[in-house]
Design a protein around this motif. Structure first.
Motif, mmCIF file in Angstrom:
data_model
loop_
_atom_site.group_PDB
_atom_site.id
_atom_site.type_symbol
_atom_site.label_atom_id
_atom_site.label_comp_id
_atom_site.label_asym_id
_atom_site.label_seq_id
_atom_site.Cartn_x
_atom_site.Cartn_y
_atom_site.Cartn_z
ATOM 1 N N LYS A 719 64.824 46.286 24.573
ATOM 2 C CA LYS A 719 63.951 47.042 25.474
ATOM 3 C C LYS A 719 63.226 46.109 26.429
ATOM 4 C CE LYS A 719 59.929 50.119 25.441
ATOM 5 N NZ LYS A 719 58.956 50.852 24.581
ATOM 6 N N ARG A 720 62.650 45.023 25.910
ATOM 7 C CA ARG A 720 61.850 44.117 26.733
ATOM 8 C C ARG A 720 62.690 43.358 27.756
ATOM 9 N NH1 ARG A 720 57.177 46.468 25.802
ATOM 10 N NH2 ARG A 720 56.442 46.245 23.666
ATOM 11 N N ASN A 721 63.882 42.950 27.350
ATOM 12 C CA ASN A 721 64.703 42.109 28.214
ATOM 13 C C ASN A 721 65.695 42.889 29.052
ATOM 14 O OD1 ASN A 721 64.324 38.986 27.278
ATOM 15 N ND2 ASN A 721 63.982 40.386 25.580
ATOM 16 N N TYR A 722 66.227 43.981 28.498
ATOM 17 C CA TYR A 722 67.361 44.645 29.147
ATOM 18 C C TYR A 722 67.101 46.110 29.481
ATOM 19 C CZ TYR A 722 69.371 40.583 26.778
ATOM 20 O OH TYR A 722 69.629 39.323 26.313
ATOM 21 N N ARG A 723 65.917 46.616 29.128
ATOM 22 C CA ARG A 723 65.574 48.023 29.376
ATOM 23 C C ARG A 723 66.626 48.979 28.811
ATOM 24 N NH1 ARG A 723 64.348 48.181 35.674
ATOM 25 N NH2 ARG A 723 66.259 46.946 35.660
ATOM 26 N N ASN A 724 67.244 48.537 27.718
ATOM 27 C CA ASN A 724 68.229 49.364 26.989
ATOM 28 C C ASN A 724 69.420 49.756 27.861
ATOM 29 O OD1 ASN A 724 66.621 49.435 24.606
ATOM 30 N ND2 ASN A 724 65.374 51.031 25.522
ATOM 31 N N LYS A 725 69.749 48.942 28.864
ATOM 32 C CA LYS A 725 70.823 49.277 29.794
ATOM 33 C C LYS A 725 71.984 48.289 29.672
ATOM 34 C CE LYS A 725 67.909 51.443 33.334
ATOM 35 N NZ LYS A 725 67.485 51.403 34.759
ATOM 36 N N ILE A 726 73.193 48.832 29.723
ATOM 37 C CA ILE A 726 74.380 47.985 29.807
ATOM 38 C C ILE A 726 74.468 47.448 31.234
ATOM 39 C CG2 ILE A 726 76.905 47.985 29.735
ATOM 40 C CD1 ILE A 726 76.748 50.007 27.484
ATOM 41 N N PRO A 727 74.672 46.159 31.414
ATOM 42 C CA PRO A 727 74.559 45.574 32.756
ATOM 43 C C PRO A 727 75.775 45.837 33.642
ATOM 44 C CG PRO A 727 75.252 43.904 31.199
ATOM 45 C CD PRO A 727 74.990 45.158 30.391
ATOM 46 N N ASP A 728 75.532 45.788 34.939
ATOM 47 C CA ASP A 728 76.609 45.766 35.927
ATOM 48 C C ASP A 728 76.917 44.299 36.176
ATOM 49 O OD1 ASP A 728 78.391 46.170 37.964
ATOM 50 O OD2 ASP A 728 76.873 46.611 39.486
ATOM 51 N N ILE A 729 77.976 43.818 35.574
ATOM 52 C CA ILE A 729 78.254 42.374 35.571
ATOM 53 C C ILE A 729 79.083 42.004 36.802
ATOM 54 C CG2 ILE A 729 79.232 40.463 34.252
ATOM 55 C CD1 ILE A 729 78.920 42.183 31.749
ATOM 56 N N ARG A 730 78.475 41.280 37.714
ATOM 57 C CA ARG A 730 79.191 40.797 38.887
ATOM 58 C C ARG A 730 78.476 39.555 39.408
ATOM 59 N NH1 ARG A 730 80.432 44.044 43.067
ATOM 60 N NH2 ARG A 730 80.778 45.800 41.676
ATOM 61 N N PRO A 731 79.228 38.617 39.965
ATOM 62 C CA PRO A 731 78.605 37.392 40.463
ATOM 63 C C PRO A 731 77.886 37.617 41.785
ATOM 64 C CG PRO A 731 80.948 37.345 40.906
ATOM 65 C CD PRO A 731 80.689 38.601 40.126
ATOM 66 N N GLY A 742 78.465 35.153 30.819
ATOM 67 C CA GLY A 742 78.113 35.152 29.408
ATOM 68 C C GLY A 742 76.802 35.856 29.137
ATOM 69 N N ALA A 743 75.822 35.645 30.020
ATOM 70 C CA ALA A 743 74.532 36.316 29.853
ATOM 71 C C ALA A 743 74.701 37.827 29.960
ATOM 72 C CB ALA A 743 73.544 35.811 30.898
ATOM 73 N N GLY A 744 75.547 38.257 30.893
ATOM 74 C CA GLY A 744 75.807 39.685 31.031
ATOM 75 C C GLY A 744 76.505 40.259 29.819
ATOM 76 N N MET A 745 77.491 39.527 29.287
ATOM 77 C CA MET A 745 78.198 40.000 28.100
ATOM 78 C C MET A 745 77.278 40.014 26.884
ATOM 79 S SD MET A 745 81.111 41.025 28.966
ATOM 80 C CE MET A 745 81.627 41.342 27.277
ATOM 81 N N ARG A 746 76.382 39.038 26.802
ATOM 82 C CA ARG A 746 75.417 39.016 25.702
ATOM 83 C C ARG A 746 74.527 40.251 25.763
ATOM 84 N NH1 ARG A 746 70.943 34.258 25.229
ATOM 85 N NH2 ARG A 746 70.316 35.209 27.187
ATOM 86 N N GLN A 747 74.050 40.582 26.970
ATOM 87 C CA GLN A 747 73.237 41.792 27.119
ATOM 88 C C GLN A 747 74.026 43.023 26.710
ATOM 89 O OE1 GLN A 747 71.487 42.373 31.008
ATOM 90 N NE2 GLN A 747 71.189 44.559 30.688
ATOM 91 N N LEU A 749 76.589 43.336 24.658
ATOM 92 C CA LEU A 749 76.831 43.406 23.212
ATOM 93 C C LEU A 749 75.545 43.699 22.444
ATOM 94 C CD1 LEU A 749 79.388 40.494 22.689
ATOM 95 C CD2 LEU A 749 79.840 42.930 22.959
ATOM 96 N N MET A 750 74.409 43.207 22.938
ATOM 97 C CA MET A 750 73.141 43.504 22.261
ATOM 98 C C MET A 750 72.782 44.972 22.417
ATOM 99 S SD MET A 750 70.330 40.520 22.243
ATOM 100 C CE MET A 750 69.534 41.487 20.979
ATOM 101 N N VAL A 751 72.950 45.501 23.625
ATOM 102 C CA VAL A 751 72.638 46.912 23.849
ATOM 103 C C VAL A 751 73.546 47.789 23.003
ATOM 104 C CG1 VAL A 751 72.611 48.774 25.562
ATOM 105 C CG2 VAL A 751 71.729 46.518 26.166
ATOM 106 N N GLU A 752 74.797 47.385 22.858
ATOM 107 C CA GLU A 752 75.748 48.157 22.065
ATOM 108 C C GLU A 752 75.588 47.912 20.570
ATOM 109 O OE1 GLU A 752 79.488 46.914 23.686
ATOM 110 O OE2 GLU A 752 79.423 48.372 25.323
ATOM 111 N N GLY A 753 74.717 46.974 20.188
ATOM 112 C CA GLY A 753 74.472 46.705 18.773
ATOM 113 C C GLY A 753 75.520 45.840 18.111
ATOM 114 N N LYS A 754 76.349 45.165 18.892
ATOM 115 C CA LYS A 754 77.419 44.347 18.306
ATOM 116 C C LYS A 754 76.938 42.941 17.935
ATOM 117 C CE LYS A 754 81.171 46.867 20.554
ATOM 118 N NZ LYS A 754 82.342 46.789 21.449
ATOM 119 N N ILE A 755 75.878 42.481 18.567
ATOM 120 C CA ILE A 755 75.249 41.237 18.145
ATOM 121 C C ILE A 755 73.756 41.505 17.968
ATOM 122 C CG2 ILE A 755 76.929 39.708 19.238
ATOM 123 C CD1 ILE A 755 74.970 39.253 21.497
ATOM 124 N N THR A 756 73.129 40.719 17.116
ATOM 125 C CA THR A 756 71.702 40.861 16.857
ATOM 126 C C THR A 756 71.021 39.516 17.086
ATOM 127 O OG1 THR A 756 71.954 40.334 14.496
ATOM 128 C CG2 THR A 756 72.114 42.648 15.138
#
Length: 1046
Positions: A719-731, A742-747, A749-756
Motif C-alpha cells: 500500500k505504502r510503496n505501490y498503492r496496491n497497483k500492478i505497474p505499467d512497466i515501460r522504460p 526488475g523494480a517493476g517486476m518486483r512490484q 509480484l508483491m502486489v500479486e502476493g507471489k513474493i513477500t
C-alpha cells in the motif's frame, strides 16, 4: 483432414452409468472397449504408423507438435529469454489430442503412386521421390525433384503448387565456380544459422514491414528503418503476442485463444521480407553464398555479381529473402510464379486455386487451431476447391504457380528462406528506394565503394535512431512507426549481463536525488510505516541486536557489525549516529559508484570496502569475527546462497546473529514461472527461496532461524510503496535498463502476493568463543527488557488529549463514531448497580458465593482512568506503541470487520493490531499471527498491550499471556476484558471463561503487578429483551484486569 478423437473414450471413469451397464451386459470392460472404441484403436494405429513414417522423414529435425483449438499452444513453447539454459527439446510437449484435431498436413507414405496421385497397396519401386499421403484427402501437393520439374511430361504439374527437392545439386563453390555441391550447400546452411547470420548481415539496413509486406511509416509518411538484427528482435517480440504457439495460460492468452476461435488476428506483426531491388548491397553479399538452380531462374543465367538493378529492369524476375520466427505469418496473397527454398526452420503452407474468391484476411497460424476459418466464405459444397496444405522442411523448395493464393505460418524460431519471383517488384507495390548501408564493414576490395556509399547514401540517425542509440530512442522511433512494445519483454531493455557493479552504478547514475547530509535521502529501501520511512529497517535491526545480544550487554560491549551489501552507506551512518560509540562497523559493497558516494559522506569512523560480502577471509585470519551481520535488500543478489551462508557463518561469532531484510518467495509459488524468472533475471534476484527453504540451507551451517516477520503485511509495504497497483512497466529516457524492469517486476509480484518482504534472523549455535565480544543467547539475562521512559521530576511531561471513556464503532479514524452500548445486544457499566440491588433484596447470605463490592465496576471507566494516569507520567516528545490484540474482529466467522475500535485508547502512541484473521493483512501497523505464538512481535516492543473479549477463543490462553509478557515493555501496561458468564460464541472457537482470580494468577506469574481487577455486568436493552430471542444470555458478566510489568 486429420481427425483424431480424444483418448478419453477409453477412460472408464468418464463413461455414463448407462454406458457402463451396457458395457457390462456385453461382456465386461473388454467387450465395452472392443465395441465402443474399435474406431479409436484403428485411428490410433494409423496415427502411430504415420508418426513413425513422419519421424523417419524428419530424422534429425525436432518433431512438429500440434495442439487443437482447445489448447493454448502448438509446438515448442518459449520462455522470456532466448538465452535460457533450457534446451528446445526440453520444451517440446507430447502431442495433446483433445476433442478433434483438424490440422491439414502432408505426411509421406510408401503406398502412394506419384504418377496417378492414388493410393496403392504395393510399395513404389522406382524413382528418387518418396511417395506421400495427404491426410487432408484433397489433391496433394506434388513432390518432384527440380530436374524432374522441367521434363515435358510434368509441364501440367507446374500449373499447381509443387514441393521440390534437389536444390543442393545445383550448388557449387562460390569462390572458384566448382566443387562439391553437398559441401557447398552445408556451408551455406551453416552461414545462415542465426548466430552467423547476425554476425555477417546483422548491421544491414532494412525496411521494417508489416504482415502485408509494406513498410511501416510515421506520421510524416517517412518509411521506418532498422538493422537486420533489430528486425529479427522485433519479429520475435511481436510473434509472441500471437499466443497460439506459446504455452502461456494467462488472461491475455485466453483472450487471444478466443480470438483464434473466431478467426481474429491479434495485433500488429512484423515481417522480414526484402528483395534485391530495394536492398542490392544486402543481396550482393547474400547471393555470394548460394546459387539459384537454373530451372528456377526467371532471368538469364547470372552469377553472384549480377547487378540487381539490371535484373529488375529486365522484368523477368527478382530475388527475395524471407526471415520468420515462430508465429510469424504471411496471409493469403497471390502474384506471378515464384519459388522459395527453405534453409532453416519449418513452414506451413496453404494454397487455394486462382479462381477462388478472395480468401479471408485471417492470420494463417490460426488455421492450425481452427481450420474452419480456412474455408470461411469459400462456399464449400458449392464447387469451391478445398485448401491444399503442405509442411515445408529445411532443404525443400516450394513452387508457387502464377495467381495461386497462398499463405504461410512459421513453426520454428529461426525460419529463413531465399528464392525468386517472376516479374518486377513495382508490380506488387514493392518498388522502394534502394537502402543505404553505412553500418556495414566491407572488404578492402570494396573500401572505396564503402566510402562513396557513406558520402552519398547515409542514414540520418536523428530521424532513424538505430538500436545502439542512447536511451530508448530506437524503441521510441519504432513506436512512432506503429510498433507496440511489450515492455515486459526483456529485449526492450538495456542489460548488464550479470555485472552487478555496472548494474548498481547505472542505478545510481539514473537517480541523483541523494543528499549526503540526510540519511533518509540515500537509505534506498521500501517505505514502511505511516511516515513512509526507510529508516525503520535500521530500528528493527537495532531491536534484534538488543533482543538477542541483551539490552545492557549490547549497549556496553564492543560489538562488531558487518553491513553485507552496504549500498550508499545509510545503514552504517545510522548505526554510527544512533548506536553506542563502542560498536565497530564495517560495510562491503561491490559498486565503485556506491563507494565513491560513501567517501563523500560526513566524517565517520566506520569502514567501507570494495569487496563482495562473501570475501571474509581476512576477518577469519585476524580472528575478529562479527557479532552481528545484516543485509538489507542485498542477500537476494548472492550468486550462491549456500556459499554465502557458509561464509557468513564462518565469520560469525558463536551466539551471533544474521539479520536479513529482503524479498522471499511466497509458499507455493513456482520459481520457474515466466514472471518469476523475469524478475530473477532483471533484478539479478539469484536467491529465490521461501524463508523455510532458506532455513533448511542455513541449518547445515549451524544457523538457526529464530525470527521470521512479514514486514510487507506488518508495515503495509504494498500500500505504502505501490498503492496496491500492478505497474505499467515501460522504460523512459532515464529509466531504460534492467534495474527498472526488475523494480517493476518486483512490484508486480508483491502486489500479486507471489513474493513477500520479510525480516528474518539466523543465530549461530554454540556457546561463548574466545572472542571477548561474542555473546551467546544462553547468556542473555531473562527479564532484561526495554523500559517505558518515565519523566524525571525536573522534566516536562507529555502533552496529550486525555482519553474519554466511550464505546466506538471501530469503523473510521480514531475508533470511529461513538456508540452508547458495547454492542446492539448489551449495555455495560452496571456492576455496582447489580451488586447494590442484590444486596438489598437477598434472601440468603452464603459466604462462598459472595464477592466484594470493590470488584464491581465499569470496565471502560476503569481502563481509561489507568491509561490517562500512565500517559501523564511520560516525558514530553516520547513515542510508543499500543497493541490491540484481536483488533479486527473475526471476519472469517462472519463478523463485521473493524479497523480501529480501540484506537482512541492509544492516546499519544501509535496504534497497532495483532490478529490471526486474514483481515489483518489489509490494515496499517498490523501483525498477522497467532496471539499465542507471534514471532513477528519483538521482545519488549509495546508500551501497552490490550485485548477485548478475545483471549477466551484461544485453546491455550496461558501461551497468550506468555506472549503478552514477552512483548510488553518493563513498566508498560497490559489491559484485558474477557467473559466470565457468557453464551457460547465460536468466532471461530470458544474455549475458556475467566474469574478475577484466574486473571490475577496468569499475570502475576509472568512478572506483572495487578493495578485493577473486577467484573462488569451487561444487560439487554428493553427493546432487545422484548423483541429478540436466541442463545444470547439476558445478563452477561465480563472480567477485566489492568496490570503493569515489573
Amino acid at each position: 483432414m486429420v481427425k483424431i478423437r480424444r483418448p478419453n473414450a477409453v477412460s472408464f471413469g468418464s463413461l455414463s452409468s448407462k454406458r457402463r451397464k451396457n458395457a457390462n451386459a456385453s461382456g465386461g470392460i473388454v467387450g465395452m472397449v472392443c465395441r465402443n472404441n474399435l474406431v479409436f484403436i484403428v485411428i490410433l494405429l494409423v496415427v502411430l504408423c504415420t508418426a513413425f513414417l513422419y519421424s523417419n522423414r524428419n530424422e534429425g529435425v525436432v518433431p512438429l507438435v500440434l495442439r487443437d483449438s482447445s489448447s493454448s499452444s502448438l509446438g515448442m513453447g518459449w520462455g522470456y529469454d532466448t538465452s535460457s539454459s533450457k534446451s528446445k527439446e526440453s520444451l517440446i510437449k507430447e502431442v495433446l489430442i483433445h476433442e478433434v484435431v483438424t490440422v491439414p498436413m502432408v505426411i509421406y507414405d510408401n503406398n502412394y503412386s506419384k504418377d496417378s496421385g492414388s493410393m496403392n497397396s504395393h510399395n513404389n519401386a522406382g524413382g528418387n521421390t518418396k511417395p506421400r499421403l495427404n491426410l487432408n484427402m484433397n489433391a496433394p501437393v506434388r513432390r518432384l525433384s527440380i530436374q524432374e520439374m522441367m521434363n515435358p511430361e510434368h509441364q501440367q504439374a507446374r500449373t499447381k503448387p509443387l514441393l521440390l527437392t534437389g536444390w543442393k545439386e545445383y550448388q557449387t563453390s562460390q569462390s572458384n565456380g566448382a566443387g562439391d555441391s553437398s559441401n557447398s550447400n552445408d556451408a551455406f546452411s551453416v552461414s545462415m544459422q542465426e548466430e552467423n547470420f547476425q554476425k555477417v548481415f546483422g548491421n544491414y539496413t532494412q525496411y521494417v514491414k508489416n504482415q502485408f509486406v509494406q513498410p511501416l511509416k510515421d506520421k510524416q509518411d517517412r518509411k521506418c528503418l532498422a538493422t537486420s538484427s533489430s528486425v529479427v528482435k522485433l519479429m520475435k517480440m511481436k510473434s509472441k503476442s500471437l499466443g497460439i504457439i506459446t504455452r502461456s495460460t494467462d488472461n491475455k492468452s485466453k483472450q487471444i485463444k478466443k480470438n483464434a476461435d473466431k478467426g481474429k488476428d491479434n495485433g500488429d506483426h512484423i515481417l522480414f521480407f526484402t528483395n534485391d531491388s530495394e536492398s542490392p548491397d544486402f543481396f550482393r553479399a547474400l547471393k555470394a553464398t548460394y546459387t539459384i538452380p537454373s530451372p528456377l531462374h526467371y532471368g538469364a543465367d547470372t552469377d553472384a555479381e549480377t547487378d540487381a538493378e539490371t535484373e529488375d529492369k529486365s522484368g523477368k524476375g527478382f530475388h527475395v529473402f524471407s526471415a520468420m520466427v515462430q508465429g510469424s505469418f504471411h496471409g493469403f496473397h497471390k502474384h506471378d510464379d515464384a519459388h522459395i527454398y527453405q534453409i532453416h526452420g519449418r513452414k506451413m503452407w496453404w494454397f487455394l486455386p486462382p479462381d477462388t474468391q478472395t480468401p479471408p484476411k485471417h492470420n494463417p497460424c490460426l488455421f492450425l487451431v481452427n481450420s474452419d476459418k480456412l474455408h470461411e466464405g469459400q462456399g464449400q459444397g458449392q464447387g469451391q476447391a478445398a485448401a491444399i496444405s503442405v509442411l515445408q522442411q529445411p532443404g525443400e523448395t516450394i513452387h508457387v504457380p502464377k495467381n495461386w493464393w497462398h499463405a504461410t505460418c512459421a513453426l520454428d524460431d529461426w525460419t529463413i528462406a531465399v528464392g525468386m519471383q517472376r516479374g518486377s517488384p513495382h508490380k506488387y507495390q514493392q518498388n522502394f528506394e534502394s537502402l543505404p548501408q553505412p553500418f556495414v564493414k566491407r572488404s578492402n576490395a570494396n573500401a572505396n565503394a564503402q566510402d562513396e556509399d557513406k558520402a552519398q547514401h547515409t542514414v540520418d540517425e536523428k530521424i532513424h535512431p538505430m538500436p545502439w542509440a542512447d536511451g530508448n530512442a530506437f524503441q521510441t522511433r519504432m513506436e512512432e512507426c506503429g510498433v507496440k512494445f511489450d515492455w515486459n519483454d526483456p529485449k526492450s531493455w538495456i542489460w548488464f549481463n550479470g555485472d552487478l557493479n555496472a548494474y548498481y552504478n547505472k542505478l545510481i547514475a539514473s537517480d541523483s536525488k541523494r543528499n549526503p547530509n540526510v540519511i533518509s535521502s540515500y537509505a534506498v529501501h521500501r517505505w514502511m510505516g505511516k511516515d513512509k520511512s526507510t529508516l525503520i529497517h535500521y530500528e528493527l535491526i537495532h531491536g534484534m541486536i538488543q533482543q538477542f545480544m541483551g539490552m545492557e550487554q549490547s549497549e556496553s560491549r564492543n560489538l562488531r557489525l558487518l553491513d553485507a551489501g552496504c549500498g550508499l552507506g545509510a545503514g552504517l551512518m545510522w548505526f554510527e549516529t544512533n548506536a553506542p560509540k563502542v560498536w565497530s562497523l564495517v560495510g562491503h559493497t561491490i559498486s565503485t559508484a556506491q563507494l565513491e558516494f560513501i567517501n563523500k559522506l560526513p566524517s565517520h569512523k566506520f569502514d567501507a570496502v570494495l569487496k563482495s560480502y562473501d570475501d571474509l577471509e581476512v576477518y577469519k585470519e585476524e580472528d575478529t569475527p562479527f557479532d552481528v551481520m545484516y543485509s538489507i535488500e542485498a542477500f537476494i543478489h548472492s550468486p550462491d546462497e549456500r556459499n554465502t551462508l557458509k561464509k557468513w557463518s564462518e565469520a560469525l561469532a558463536d551466539g551471533g546473529i544474521i539479520v536479513i531484510v529482503d524479498d522471499f518467495l511466497s509458499v507455493g509459488v513456482d520459481k520457474e514461472a515466466d514472471d518469476v524468472q523475469l524478475f530473477s533475471k532483471s533484478w539479478m534476484a539469484n536467491v529465490l527461496q521461501t524463508t523455510s527453504s532458506l532455513s533448511d540451507i542455513a541449518e547445515k551451517f549451524g544457523l538457526e532461524l529464530v525470527v521470521d516477520r512479514d514486514l510487507g503485511s506488518e508495515y503495509q509495504v504494498v500500500k505504502r510503496n505501490y498503492r496496491n497497483k500492478i505497474p505499467d512497466i515501460r522504460p523512459t529516457k532515464k529509466k531504460n535498463h534492467q534495474g527498472w524492469l526488475g523494480a517493476g517486476m518486483r512490484q508486480r509480484l508483491m502486489v500479486e502476493g507471489k513474493i513477500t518482504y520479510r525480516l528474518i534472523v539466523f543465530q549461530k549455535k554454540g556457546g561463548m568463543t574466545s572472542s571477548s565480544s561474542s555473546v551467546a543467547l544462553s547468556q542473555v539475562v531473562q527479564g532484561q527488557c526495554a523500559s517505558v521512559p518515565l519523566a524525571p521530576d525536573n522534566e516536562s511531561l507529555l502533552d496529550f488529549q486525555p482519553l474519554e471513556a466511550a464505546h466506538r464503532t471501530g469503523k473510521g479514524n480514531d475508533g470511529g463514531s461513538k456508540q452508547k452500548c458495547i454492542s446492539g445486544w448489551y449495555c455495560c457499566g452496571q456492576g455496582e448497580e447489580w451488586w447494590d440491588n442484590l444486596d438489598s433484596k437477598r434472601t440468603h447470605n452464603t459466604s462462598y458465593l459472595k464477592l466484594e463490592k470493590s470488584l464491581f465496576g465499569n470496565y471502560m471507566d476503569e481502563m481509561v482512568e489507568h491509561l490517562n494516569t500512565f500517559y501523564r507520567q511520560l516525558p514530553s516528545g516520547v513515542k510508543g506503541k499500543f497493541l490491540d490484540i484481536g483488533g479486527t474482529g473475526s471476519v472469517s466467522s462472519g463478523m463485521s470487520k473493524v479497523t480501529s475500535k480501540f484506537a482512541h485508547f492509544a492516546g499519544p502512541f501509535d496504534y497497532w493490531v495483532l490478529d490471526s484473521d486474514s483481515a489483518a493483512k489489509g490494515l496499517d501497523n498490523a501483525l498477522h499471527c497467532d496471539m499465542g505464538d507471534c514471532p513477528e512481535a519483538l521482545d519488549c516492543e509495546f508500551d501497552v498491550t490490550f485485548s477485548h473479549t478475545v483471549i477466551e477463543h484461544s485453546s491455550r490462553p496461558w501461551h497468550v499471556f506468555d506472549e503478552i509478557a514477552r512483548i510488553t515493555k518493563k513498566g508498560g501496561l497490559t489491559l484485558h476484558v474477557v467473559p466470565f458468564s457468557y453464551q457460547y460464541h465460536a468466532t471461530p472457537d470458544d474455549n475458556f471463561r475467566f474469574s478475577h482470580k484466574a486473571l490475577t494468577s496468569l499475570l502475576e506469574d509472568r512478572g506483572f503487578k495487578i493495578l485493577d481487577v473486577g467484573y462488569d455486568i451487561c444487560t439487554k436493552p428493553e427493546k432487545v429483551l422484548k423483541n429478540n430471542i436466541d442463545e444470547h444470555f439476558d445478563v452477561i458478566w465480563l472480567t477485566y484486569v489492568v496490570g503493569q510489568k515489573l
